[in-house]
Design a protein around this motif. Sequence first.
Motif, short mmCIF file in Angstrom:
data_model
loop_
_atom_site.label_atom_id
_atom_site.label_comp_id
_atom_site.label_asym_id
_atom_site.label_seq_id
_atom_site.Cartn_x
_atom_site.Cartn_y
_atom_site.Cartn_z
N LEU A 1 -5.33 10.66 21.70
CA LEU A 1 -6.52 10.95 22.50
C LEU A 1 -7.76 11.10 21.63
O LEU A 1 -8.85 10.67 22.03
N SER A 2 -7.62 11.67 20.45
CA SER A 2 -8.79 11.78 19.58
C SER A 2 -9.21 10.40 19.06
O SER A 2 -10.40 10.12 18.92
N LYS B 1 -10.97 8.74 21.92
CA LYS B 1 -12.29 9.33 22.12
C LYS B 1 -13.31 8.75 21.17
O LYS B 1 -14.48 8.57 21.53
N THR B 2 -12.89 8.41 19.95
CA THR B 2 -13.84 7.82 19.02
C THR B 2 -14.11 6.35 19.33
O THR B 2 -15.20 5.85 19.09
N SER C 1 -16.34 5.06 23.58
CA SER C 1 -17.56 5.81 23.88
C SER C 1 -18.28 5.13 25.04
O SER C 1 -17.88 4.06 25.51
N SER C 2 -19.33 5.74 25.51
CA SER C 2 -20.08 5.15 26.61
C SER C 2 -20.77 3.86 26.19
O SER C 2 -20.90 2.92 26.97
N PHE D 1 -12.14 4.44 29.38
CA PHE D 1 -13.27 5.36 29.26
C PHE D 1 -13.07 6.57 30.17
O PHE D 1 -13.30 7.71 29.76
N THR E 1 -10.30 8.74 28.77
CA THR E 1 -10.79 9.49 27.63
C THR E 1 -11.64 10.67 28.08
O THR E 1 -11.54 11.76 27.51
N LYS E 2 -12.48 10.48 29.07
CA LYS E 2 -13.32 11.57 29.56
C LYS E 2 -12.51 12.64 30.28
O LYS E 2 -12.82 13.83 30.20
N GLY F 1 -9.81 13.85 27.20
CA GLY F 1 -10.30 14.04 25.83
C GLY F 1 -11.12 15.26 25.76
O GLY F 1 -11.39 16.04 25.03
#
Length: 71
Positions: A6-7, A10-11, A14-15, A64, A67-68, A71
């Motif tokens: 998950l980390s 998250k990297t 991104s948006s 995405f 992740t949101k 994350g």
Amino acid sequence: MIDTLLSFMKTVFSSYFAMLTVICGIFLSVIYPYLFISDSEYKTEYKIGKYIGYLYIFGSLFFFIITKLFG
């Protein structure tokens, strides 16, 4: 194990990345086939490009959102 995954997600997701892949997916699935290969004999490439574009759009939005949420 899942925390590191998950980390990492998250990297990567991104948006900015999601926006770029959606724009590329729209170009690949909507604009590109009608400009270059819709009138020719490359029907298989037309279908591949269209479906890969949809995969870009929905895949990047899916990851995405995942992740949101987690994350």
